[in-house]
Design an enzyme around this catalytic site. Structure first.
Site, PDB file in Angstrom:
ATOM      1  N   GLU A 245       3.494  10.116  11.944  1.00 55.95           N
ATOM      2  CA  GLU A 245       4.198   9.795  13.139  1.00 55.95           C
ATOM      3  C   GLU A 245       4.695   8.357  12.917  1.00 55.95           C
ATOM      4  OE1 GLU A 245       1.376  11.487  12.989  1.00 55.95           O
ATOM      5  OE2 GLU A 245       2.172  13.460  13.305  1.00 55.95           O
TER       6      GLU A 245
ATOM      7  N   GLU B   2       0.824  -1.036   0.224  1.00 51.41           N
ATOM      8  CA  GLU B   2      -0.165  -0.103   0.061  1.00 51.41           C
ATOM      9  C   GLU B   2       0.911   1.387   0.112  1.00 51.41           C
ATOM     10  OE1 GLU B   2      -2.740  -0.212   3.507  1.00 51.41           O
ATOM     11  OE2 GLU B   2      -3.466   1.731   2.980  1.00 51.41           O
TER      12      GLU B   2
HETATM   13  C1  LIG Z   1      -8.666   8.734   3.653  1.00 52.66           C
HETATM   14  C2  LIG Z   1      -8.688   7.586   4.299  1.00 52.66           C
HETATM   15  C3  LIG Z   1      -8.679   6.030   3.956  1.00 52.66           C
HETATM   16  C4  LIG Z   1      -8.701   4.985   4.949  1.00 52.66           C
HETATM   17  N1  LIG Z   1      -8.997   3.841   4.204  1.00 52.66           N
HETATM   18  C5  LIG Z   1      -8.847   2.810   5.250  1.00 52.66           C
HETATM   19  C6  LIG Z   1      -9.355   1.483   4.563  1.00 52.66           C
HETATM   20  O1  LIG Z   1      -9.636   1.242   3.519  1.00 52.66           O
HETATM   21  N2  LIG Z   1      -9.100   0.427   5.433  1.00 52.66           N
HETATM   22  C7  LIG Z   1      -8.776   0.424   6.823  1.00 52.66           C
HETATM   23  O2  LIG Z   1      -8.655  -0.484   7.535  1.00 52.66           O
HETATM   24  N3  LIG Z   1      -8.352   1.740   7.176  1.00 52.66           N
HETATM   25  C8  LIG Z   1      -8.501   2.805   6.480  1.00 52.66           C
HETATM   26  N4  LIG Z   1      -7.965   4.051   6.942  1.00 52.66           N
HETATM   27  C9  LIG Z   1      -7.633   4.267   8.458  1.00 52.66           C
HETATM   28  C10 LIG Z   1      -6.447   4.538   8.850  1.00 52.66           C
HETATM   29  O3  LIG Z   1      -5.645   3.374   8.411  1.00 52.66           O
HETATM   30  C11 LIG Z   1      -6.304   4.958  10.015  1.00 52.66           C
HETATM   31  O4  LIG Z   1      -7.000   6.211  10.132  1.00 52.66           O
HETATM   32  C12 LIG Z   1      -5.027   5.154  10.538  1.00 52.66           C
HETATM   33  O5  LIG Z   1      -4.354   4.039  10.741  1.00 52.66           O
HETATM   34  C13 LIG Z   1      -4.915   6.006  11.785  1.00 52.66           C
HETATM   35  O6  LIG Z   1      -5.389   5.304  13.046  1.00 52.66           O
HETATM   36  P1  LIG Z   1      -6.675   6.140  13.685  1.00 52.66           P
HETATM   37  O7  LIG Z   1      -7.519   7.222  12.784  1.00 52.66           O
HETATM   38  O8  LIG Z   1      -7.250   5.371  14.631  1.00 52.66           O
HETATM   39  O9  LIG Z   1      -5.891   7.232  14.577  1.00 52.66           O
HETATM   40  P2  LIG Z   1      -4.851   6.895  16.005  1.00 52.66           P
HETATM   41  O10 LIG Z   1      -4.052   5.694  15.705  1.00 52.66           O
HETATM   42  O11 LIG Z   1      -5.899   6.996  17.223  1.00 52.66           O
HETATM   43  O12 LIG Z   1      -3.755   8.238  16.016  1.00 52.66           O
HETATM   44  C14 LIG Z   1      -4.267   9.468  16.470  1.00 52.66           C
HETATM   45  C15 LIG Z   1      -2.911  10.372  16.544  1.00 52.66           C
HETATM   46  O13 LIG Z   1      -1.986   9.838  17.441  1.00 52.66           O
HETATM   47  C16 LIG Z   1      -0.653   9.584  16.780  1.00 52.66           C
HETATM   48  N5  LIG Z   1      -0.037   8.395  17.120  1.00 52.66           N
HETATM   49  C17 LIG Z   1      -0.838   7.087  17.401  1.00 52.66           C
HETATM   50  N6  LIG Z   1       0.331   6.013  17.864  1.00 52.66           N
HETATM   51  C18 LIG Z   1       1.443   6.856  17.720  1.00 52.66           C
HETATM   52  C19 LIG Z   1       2.810   6.285  18.109  1.00 52.66           C
HETATM   53  N7  LIG Z   1       3.048   5.339  18.368  1.00 52.66           N
HETATM   54  N8  LIG Z   1       3.615   7.332  17.969  1.00 52.66           N
HETATM   55  C20 LIG Z   1       3.528   8.555  17.815  1.00 52.66           C
HETATM   56  N9  LIG Z   1       2.027   9.119  17.144  1.00 52.66           N
HETATM   57  C21 LIG Z   1       1.195   8.064  17.452  1.00 52.66           C
HETATM   58  C22 LIG Z   1      -1.075   9.554  15.271  1.00 52.66           C
HETATM   59  O14 LIG Z   1       0.042   9.550  14.464  1.00 52.66           O
HETATM   60  C23 LIG Z   1      -2.233  10.348  15.069  1.00 52.66           C
HETATM   61  O15 LIG Z   1      -1.855  11.773  14.784  1.00 52.66           O
HETATM   62  C24 LIG Z   1      -8.288   5.245   6.132  1.00 52.66           C
HETATM   63  C25 LIG Z   1      -7.927   6.437   6.769  1.00 52.66           C
HETATM   64  C26 LIG Z   1      -8.356   7.613   5.755  1.00 52.66           C
HETATM   65  C27 LIG Z   1      -7.970   9.072   6.410  1.00 52.66           C
END
Ligand SMILES: Cc1cc2nc3c(=O)[nH]c(=O)nc-3n(C[C@H](O)[C@H](O)[C@H](O)COP(=O)(O)OP(=O)(O)OC[C@H]3O[C@@H](n4cnc5c(N)ncnc54)[C@H](O)[C@@H]3O)c2cc1C
Length: 402
Positions: free
Chosen positions: A384, A253
């Site tokens: 990040e 990906e």
């Molecule tokens: C346009 C779009 C399409 C997507 N499509 C898919 C899809 O088809 N299938 C799918 O399964 N998912 C999909 N996603 C989901 C995407 O994979 C997640 O949104 C992403 O992995 C972040 O997870 P979260 O939203 O739970 O944020 P969180 O993990 O809760 O993160 C919140 C904040 O904390 C920071 N953070 C978290 N952990 C750490 C760390 N260890 N160190 C430093 N900073 C950290 C992050 O960088 C972020 O700024 C999509 C997202 C978007 C925006």
């Protein structure tokens, strides 16, 4: 690396150029028939994409880097690059569901059974079945190992319960790649408790609710799984070995080599915008600061292009793209956002006028892509997380703990 074209690559480029010359006019005419305000997810837009996919597929331009035995063209690295560049330069749209061709298919090729390869790969290439990725959950995005969706053995099936979220294209998908927990012993390391499944999105118990984004589109949804039965032969790889397969999927990906080329393409549009937009009686393309900015974007895009080629080289040698794919992906996604921000600056107050507004520039193309670009540094892993991967897996730095 030597980037001069061999006679075979020259012939491929010529064949592709001729094909695009012949077919792009028809494509544009057909696309132009859609209403100006058409939602990208509308039935008309989907039908157009399917039609275009078939055209590309019939001409042998879908999955061109896939091995011949799986229906691909078995293209060389340079042929893949030529294809990506020519498509981007001419602003030709992609076919149906890049996810199937881009990462579900390659994962099945790398880790699936022969039966799975025979069943799924031809339909992915033909655009007959559309795929989505059901990994993220409300409490498991960056920390994917916190996923709670459970798959419990029952006869010849697994019975799956849980909730996924941000499932791009989930409402229209036929199949999903799914990560679910199959070991419930709290003492098992989290990474050894998941299995990787191919899930029929039309199976009883699968419900997808659309989520509308700030662009106005509903491109992704929440996926609810209520006693969904998945036959055991649709597990990819060994039981409890799904985590490592899903990491391979994420590398595919992130290794999208065309994103840097798309940045180059966006820069061409930015130059046109700067040439057409006047400030204080002069086009902005004559403003020294604007020129410096655009030149810098161009340099960074080219860096991204060559990083993409390195990941592609590994893939075509039969390896996964590797953690370095995070470098190219991070660069392309952050650069893409900075280009979009700068377009908003160039448009000034016109940046507030969206698609369908009377005085919108280019029918509000820039404000729309600006809004869509916000998600780029979240999808495929946040910036990040990519920096963490580069620090640990490429640079060998110790894991950060608080
Ligand atoms: C346009 C779009 C399409 C997507 N499509 C898919 C899809 O088809 N299938 C799918 O399964 N998912 C999909 N996603 C989901 C995407 O994979 C997640 O949104 C992403 O992995 C972040 O997870 P979260 O939203 O739970 O944020 P969180 O993990 O809760 O993160 C919140 C904040 O904390 C920071 N953070 C978290 N952990 C750490 C760390 N260890 N160190 C430093 N900073 C950290 C992050 O960088 C972020 O700024 C999509 C997202 C978007 C925006």
């Amino acid at each position: 690396m030597d980037f001069s074209l061999s006679p075979q690559e020259e012939a491929f480029k010529k064949e592709l150029d001729d094909w695009l010359d012949k077919n792009l006019a028809e494509m544009r005419q057909r696309r132009g028939r859609q209403p100006m305000n058409a939602d990208m997810e509308s039935d008309e837009a989907q039908e157009f994409t399917r039609w275009w996919h078939k055209k590309l597929h019939d001409a042998g331009y879908i999955g061109i880097a896939w091995p011949k035995e799986y229906g691909g063209r078995g293209a060389t690295i340079m042929e893949q690059v030529i294809f990506n560049e020519e498509m981007a330069k001419r602003r030709a749209p992609p076919g149906v569901g890049g996810l199937g061709v881009g990462w579900a298919g390659p994962t099945i090729m790398a880790a699936g059974s022969e039966e799975q390869k025979k069943r799924f790969l031809p339909k992915i290439l033909g655009g007959d079945e559309v795929w989505c990725q059901a990994f993220s959950e409300p409490e498991a995005g960056s920390d994917l190992a916190n996923s709670q969706t459970r798959a419990v053995e029952d006869g010849d099936d697994y019975v799956v319960n849980g909730q996924k979220v941000w499932t791009t294209g989930g409402m229209r998908a036929d199949w999903a790649i799914l990560l679910a927990k199959t070991d419930f012993d709290p003492n098992t390391p989290r990474h050894r408790s998941f299995s990787y499944f191919l899930m029929d999105m039309h199976a009883p118990g699968v419900t997808v609710r659309p989520l509308r984004e700030m662009t106005g589109n509903a491109a992704f949804g929440e996926t609810f799984l209520d006693n969904v039965r998945i036959p055991k032969n649709l597990m990819v790889g060994p039981k409890n070995g799904g985590w490592y397969i899903s990491m391979g999927t994420l590398e595919f990906e992130r290794s999208n080599s065309s994103s840097a080329i798309q940045s180059l393409n966006t820069i061409t549009s930015l130059i046109e915008l700067a040439q057409k937009t006047e400030r204080n009686g002069h086009p902005l393309s004559k403003d020294p600061l604007t020129r410096q900015k655009i030149a810098q974007f161009y340099i960074e895009s080219n860096v991204g292009k060559y990083i993409g080629l390195r990941a592609l080289t590994r893939q075509l040698r039969g390896q996964t793209p590797g953690p370095e794919s995070s470098v190219g992906s991070l660069l392309a996604m952050e650069l893409g956002q900075r280009i979009e921000d700068f377009a908003m600056y160039l448009e000034g107050p016109y940046s507030q006028l969206v698609r369908g507004s009377k005085h919108a520039i280019n029918n509000g193309m820039w404000p729309r892509s600006f809004l869509a670009s916000r998600g780029r540094t979240i999808m495929t892993g946040t910036s990040e997380i990519k920096r963490n991967i580069i620090a640990q897996r490429t640079l060998g730095l110790p894991r950060y703990t608080t």
